[in-house]
Enzyme design. Structure first.
Site, mmCIF file in Angstrom:
data_model
loop_
_atom_site.group_PDB
_atom_site.id
_atom_site.type_symbol
_atom_site.label_atom_id
_atom_site.label_comp_id
_atom_site.label_asym_id
_atom_site.label_seq_id
_atom_site.Cartn_x
_atom_site.Cartn_y
_atom_site.Cartn_z
ATOM 1 C CG ASP A 177 -1.727 1.188 1.399
ATOM 2 O OD1 ASP A 177 -2.445 1.495 0.443
ATOM 3 O OD2 ASP A 177 -1.673 1.845 2.457
ATOM 4 C CE LYS A 178 0.774 7.433 -2.854
ATOM 5 N NZ LYS A 178 1.239 8.521 -1.953
ATOM 6 C CB THR A 197 -1.599 4.334 -4.420
ATOM 7 O OG1 THR A 197 -1.949 5.596 -3.854
ATOM 8 C CG2 THR A 197 -1.357 4.512 -5.919
ATOM 9 N N GLY A 198 -4.673 4.667 -3.788
ATOM 10 C CA GLY A 198 -5.901 5.352 -4.193
ATOM 11 C C GLY A 198 -5.584 6.660 -4.902
#
Length: 696
Positions: free
Chosen positions: A382-383, A532-533
């Site tokens: 996850d970033k 990532t979002g």
């Protein structure tokens, strides 16, 4: 672990430490806990030691009274007196009953459970030797071998004693954790006076003074003072962590040079340390697949030993050998087949690797998942908050024309130092990191939504967006501006004395350790993938900076698990590394779920492994340790089974024609050596050097 008020008294912690040892022994699949009548582990070790010394003292007289030993020593007929045979019988009976007691009671409990194992084999071996020899003493034809009985029991006790000390050694890391908490704390009363109270007396909300060099007694939040804290016991990181007001102090950490006052947030089994210990104990008790394999093999070995043992007796009798010879062969088979080494092969490695991991901030919640880590093909990160620090910071400073970066940064920090805006925080933090100082600004005012204006040292300072500049005075045409904006970074312009002097680009700061972690994973043959979002531009910029080839951008939290499944459908074994909050579904779906930077929240339910530090490099450490652990397990299993494959036929008398015949005592010695080799090999895992040069 969940006794109310665990860790409160010194005595309580001692019992806890011993309980950990006992938990470990039960985890090892050994039956010691049964045949020691449920004593705790420390008492069991003392019991074996006592029985061993008594047996050792009685062994020389038994040897000297044995006709065969006298013959070997050239003393035949010299030590003869009325009743010598009965004295030999009496001494041997004491050794059989007192020295053999743990094995005999273990045999009974194995029969009750209908799970014959190593205690059954030892009990059969020593009972066969004792009753055959006793029969000879009272007139049965043959040669008594009391001397083999006592040496066999002595060697078995010694092997068990050493083995149990090894198990205890493996759990010592946990005991050390238990002992980290001091016994008393200095409580500050409402009127400001201080006095020492037992830790048991503390409750959340109490204020406690932690003096320089003292241990933090319980978890709390610093409400006064600044100091460095050594948290090596939790993370393996020896560098002190600097903390000030509002930050968490963890019970067990060692305070540095400053005195601090903390407000208690958790006591007893709610503290971070108590949770870690509980977690590690549970992990050591969870069964691993390799362990099941070892236990199945041990059960088979028991049946093989019984069949081969009885078969050996029958065959030698049919071949016309004496009863005493046939029985001796059977006894030797029983002894040599004892699956001690096999029973220990996996549990000891499990114990060592779990305590090693815990001491280095890698908390294993599921052993089977940890074992799977060695086969991973891909790690999904996850970033935000994992590869990056999750805080807005200055990533680039671009000078417009001539100038000095630090000078322009100091002016910007002076103007922004009174603002609460995230951009202001980022600029001020960067200036502090560089050790800059700046004059006080006056006449500070906001330009709504556009920036800030201030007077610093008599100069007019403005920090505004490039858009505001192009609308009001002149456009910035610097070539770097477009590139920075395309990367999804926020760019502001410093205007000093009416002229633009520098561009500050701000973004979520990439952790310095991330790049190294990605490189090391690549060297292990594992692909790193980012999730990532954030917008594609941001994802691309971070991927390029870190050397990641594949990424998923603009992923909604509820879509993360679908991306993991997509990778798995490509035939990849996938680990997911996230912060454990919005990543929970993805952590569960992945082959290995790793929650990172859990800090003081150990109970990240969805993860298989919890990393105390927010350091992606620890993912590399997990995979390295998983591979090293598996290697040790395989080595131990191969040694234990290989040893038995060779030794059982020798015990049955296959070497009869060569002039060498394995006696029960030699068999016992070999079996004990095998056990000790397995135990030592497991301990060698402690020297596995992981990434940080810390153990593991």
């Amino acid at each position: 672990m969940n006794q109310p008020g665990a860790h409160h008294h010194h005595h309580q912690r001692e019992t806890d430490a011993v309980g950990i040892g006992a938990a470990l022994v039960q985890a090892s699949g050994s039956t010691h806990a049964d045949h020691a009548g449920g004593h705790d582990h420390g008492a069991m070790i003392a019991d074996y030691r006592r029985r061993f010394w008594v047996t050792l003292v009685l062994t020389p007289p038994v040897l000297l009274l044995s006709p065969m030993i006298q013959h070997w020593l050239g003393l035949a007929g010299t030590i003869v007196f009325p009743g010598d045979g009965l004295l030999l019988f009496a001494l041997s009976t004491i050794v059989y009953v007192y020295g053999g007691w743990p094995f005999l009671t273990g045999f009974v409990s194995e029969l009750r459970k209908k799970q014959p194992g190593m205690m059954t084999l030892i009990a059969l071996a020593i009972s066969a030797a004792y009753f055959f020899s006793a029969a000879v003493t009272f007139g049965f034809p043959g040669e008594a071998f009391y001397w083999e009985l006592v040496t066999l029991i002595g060697i078995m006790l010694l092997g068990h004693w050493i083995e149990m000390r090894s198990v205890m050694g493996a759990s010592r890391a946990l005991e050390e954790l238990v002992r980290l908490l001091p016994d008393v704390a200095t409580r500050i009363d409402a009127n400001g006076s201080t006095h020492d109270v037992p830790i048991a007396a503390l409750a959340p909300g109490d204020r406690v003074l932690v003096r320089p060099g003292a241990k933090v007694p319980v978890d709390g939040v610093i409400i006064e003072g600044v100091s460095g804290f050594n948290e090596a016991m939790l993370t393996g990181e020896s560098k002190p962590v600097s903390k000030g007001v509002g930050e968490a102090a963890i019970g067990g950490a060692i305070n540095g040079a400053g005195a601090v006052t903390i407000e208690v947030t958790a006591t007893g089994d709610k503290t971070y340390l108590a949770q870690v210990i509980d977690l590690v104990r549970k992990a050591q008790a969870t069964r691993s697949r390799t362990q099941d394999l070892a236990n199945r093999a041990a059960a088979w070995l028991t049946y093989i030993a019984l069949v081969v043992g009885i078969g050996t007796l029958v065959v030698w009798l049919l071949l016309g050998q004496t009863t005493s010879f046939a029985i001796e062969r059977m006894v030797t088979v029983m002894v040599v087949a004892c699956p001690h080494a096999l029973g220990l092969a996996v549990p000891l490695v499990v114990a060592v690797s779990t305590s090693l991991s815990a001491g280095n901030g890698l908390l294993i919640r599921d052993r089977a998942a940890f074992e799977r880590a060695r086969n991973l093909n891909a790690v999904v990160f996850d970033k935000t908050g994992t590869l990056t620090e999750g805080r807005f910071g200055v990533s680039d400073i671009v000078l417009i024309g001539e100038g000095d970066e630090n000078l322009e940064l100091a002016f910007a920090a002076a103007a922004e130092s009174q603002s609460e805006h995230p951009i202001a925080h980022g600029i001020v933090a960067e200036a502090k990191d560089r050790g800059l100082s700046w004059p006080k600004a006056s006449e500070v005012r906001n330009i709504t939504g556009e920036g800030i204006v201030a007077n610093v040292d008599g100069e007019d300072i403005r920090i505004v967006s490039p858009g505001h500049l192009s609308r009001t005075s002149k456009e910035i045409s610097h070539p770097r501006l477009k590139k920075l904006e395309n990367q999804g970074k926020t760019v502001v312009v410093l205007v000093r004395g009416g002229a633009p002097r520098a561009l500050f680009a701000l973004a979520d700061i990439v952790r310095p350790e991330s790049k190294q972690a990605i490189t090391e994973l690549k060297s292990l043959g594992i692909d790193s993938i980012m999730l990532t979002g954030d917008a594609r531009g941001v994802a691309q910029a971070v991927s390029e900076e870190l050397g990641i080839t594949e990424y998923f951008a603009e992923v909604l939290p509820n879509e993360k698990s679908e991306k993991i499944e997509e990778l798995q459908s490509r035939g990849l074994a996938v680990a997911m590394v996230g912060d454990g909050v919005n990543d929970a579904p993805a952590l569960v779906v992945a082959d290995l779920g790793i929650a990172i930077g859990a800090g003081t929240d150990v109970a990240v339910e969805s993860a298989d492994i919890v990393l105390v530090r927010s350091d992606p490099s620890d993912v590399v450490a997990i995979i390295g340790l998983s591979r090293a652990t598996y290697r040790k397990m395989v080595q131990n299993l191969l040694w234990a089974t290989g040893y038995n494959t060779v030794a059982i036929p020798m015990a049955a008398g296959i070497t009869f024609g060569t002039g060498f015949l394995m006696t029960p005592a030699v068999a016992a010695a070999l079996m004990s050596v095998s056990t000790v080799i397995v135990a030592l090999n497991a301990q060698l895992l402690r020297f596995y050097r992981g990434r940080r040069g810390a153990e593991a």
